[in-house]
Design a protein around this motif. Structure first.
Motif, PDB file in Angstrom:
ATOM      1  N   HIS A  92      -1.873 120.371  89.355  1.00  0.00           N
ATOM      2  CA  HIS A  92      -1.741 121.361  88.280  1.00  0.00           C
ATOM      3  C   HIS A  92      -1.664 120.641  86.943  1.00  0.00           C
ATOM      4  O   HIS A  92      -0.668 120.715  86.218  1.00  0.00           O
ATOM      5  CB  HIS A  92      -0.497 122.223  88.498  1.00  0.00           C
ATOM      6  N   ASP A  93      -2.743 119.913  86.606  1.00  0.00           N
ATOM      7  CA  ASP A  93      -2.771 119.266  85.307  1.00  0.00           C
ATOM      8  C   ASP A  93      -3.165 120.289  84.240  1.00  0.00           C
ATOM      9  O   ASP A  93      -3.576 121.405  84.540  1.00  0.00           O
ATOM     10  CB  ASP A  93      -3.713 118.060  85.300  1.00  0.00           C
ATOM     11  N   LEU A 180       4.719 124.235  83.685  1.00  0.00           N
ATOM     12  CA  LEU A 180       5.629 124.648  84.752  1.00  0.00           C
ATOM     13  C   LEU A 180       5.015 124.476  86.139  1.00  0.00           C
ATOM     14  O   LEU A 180       5.703 124.108  87.091  1.00  0.00           O
ATOM     15  CB  LEU A 180       6.040 126.105  84.548  1.00  0.00           C
ATOM     16  N   TYR A 181       3.714 124.752  86.270  1.00  0.00           N
ATOM     17  CA  TYR A 181       3.113 124.717  87.590  1.00  0.00           C
ATOM     18  C   TYR A 181       3.088 123.307  88.165  1.00  0.00           C
ATOM     19  O   TYR A 181       3.149 123.113  89.384  1.00  0.00           O
ATOM     20  CB  TYR A 181       1.703 125.308  87.554  1.00  0.00           C
ATOM     21  N   SER A 182       3.001 122.317  87.308  1.00  0.00           N
ATOM     22  CA  SER A 182       3.099 120.938  87.780  1.00  0.00           C
ATOM     23  C   SER A 182       4.504 120.659  88.299  1.00  0.00           C
ATOM     24  O   SER A 182       4.683 120.000  89.334  1.00  0.00           O
ATOM     25  CB  SER A 182       2.750 119.972  86.650  1.00  0.00           C
ATOM     26  N   VAL A 235       5.891 134.047  93.769  1.00  0.00           N
ATOM     27  CA  VAL A 235       6.941 133.089  93.399  1.00  0.00           C
ATOM     28  C   VAL A 235       7.227 133.065  91.897  1.00  0.00           C
ATOM     29  O   VAL A 235       8.153 132.381  91.463  1.00  0.00           O
ATOM     30  CB  VAL A 235       6.577 131.663  93.868  1.00  0.00           C
ATOM     31  N   GLU A 236       6.464 133.810  91.111  1.00  0.00           N
ATOM     32  CA  GLU A 236       6.714 133.841  89.675  1.00  0.00           C
ATOM     33  C   GLU A 236       6.223 135.155  89.095  1.00  0.00           C
ATOM     34  O   GLU A 236       5.145 135.626  89.433  1.00  0.00           O
ATOM     35  CB  GLU A 236       5.979 132.685  88.978  1.00  0.00           C
TER      36      GLU A 236
END
Length: 254
Positions: A92-93, A180-182, A235-236
């Motif tokens: 997740h870059d 955040l995803y990273s 999850v979000e």
């Protein structure tokens, strides 16, 4: 190490020899096997995968079947094909998130990843909207992150991120990065696979407008997103209020 045995379903047929509806093609079964490896962390973000030949030999299917399964995962942005180097688990870059998940683009047409400034982080009982979005029970708690996101130094988005507390323990005490995803992937082993969004035109309240430096009642685009992990769990929930005077929502349909 987790064992990933592939149980091949034989092709079901009716008495007349016609295929029964609902049978999963072999490459789909192989794909499901690979997704399980992503879910349980056997294939971690950034990891180079074994060759197609090695995977085919391990599972007991043809190399073409493996290639078709990998191609679908690459099309879904879960894997990355690199010419001459092989296949890797996607990370997740910022570049990936920019084109897969961040859809607000400046009117000059240049796609940029926004900067973020956290306003506050707190935990509390999930409200009705959060319970519905995240499939939570009445007594369950969420972690809420409020932040301002800017493009080119100009505040553009007031964002509230709601996360199930039991899925992200300790997050309220952590330093929250822009990406955040990273963080979800590296610290919690949760990869965001896809998301559902609802868009609506709204007018900003006085408090919302103050954070964005505009007048109360200013029109904004509300983006209500539910992000799903690889196993399909919500999850979000991310509620974004976006100024669109100098930016627009862009979605490429394929």
């Amino acid at each position: 190490m987790t064992e990933h045995k592939l149980e091949i379903a034989t092709r079901p047929e009716t008495a007349s020899g016609a295929e029964i509806l609902g049978f999963r093609p072999l490459y789909r079964q192989v794909k499901a096997n690979f997704v399980r490896r992503l879910v349980d962390g056997s294939w971690a973000p950034g990891m180079a995968l074994p060759s197609e030949g090695q995977l085919a030999s391990e599972i007991g299917v043809s190399q073409g079947t493996v290639r078709k399964a990998l191609d679908e995962l690459a099309a879904e942005n879960l894997l990355v094909r690199r010419q001459g180097r092989g296949t890797f688990v996607a990370e997740h870059d910022e570049q990936r998130i920019l084109f897969q998940f961040f859809k607000l683009v400046s009117d000059d047409g240049v796609a940029r990843f926004p900067d973020s400034a956290v306003l506050d982080i707190a935990s509390g009982a999930a409200d009705a909207a959060e319970r519905t979005a995240l499939n939570l029970q009445a007594e369950e708690r969420v972690i809420r992150i409020r932040r301002i996101r800017s493009l080119g130094g100009s505040p553009l988005i007031l964002e509230t991120v709601s996360l199930p507390a039991h899925v992200f323990p300790g997050l309220q005490d952590a330093s929250v990065p822009n990406n955040l995803y990273s963080l979800f992937a590296t610290r919690y082993g949760i990869t965001i696979a896809n998301a559902r969004e609802r868009l609506k035109a709204v007018a900003l309240s006085a408090d919302q407008a103050r954070h964005l430096g505009v007048a109360a009642g200013t029109p904004a685009l509300e983006i209500d997103r539910i992000a799903l992990s690889l196993d399909g769990s919500a999850v979000e929930r991310r509620l974004s209020l976006c100024l669109t005077e100098e930016a627009h929502y862009q979605s490429d349909l394929r």
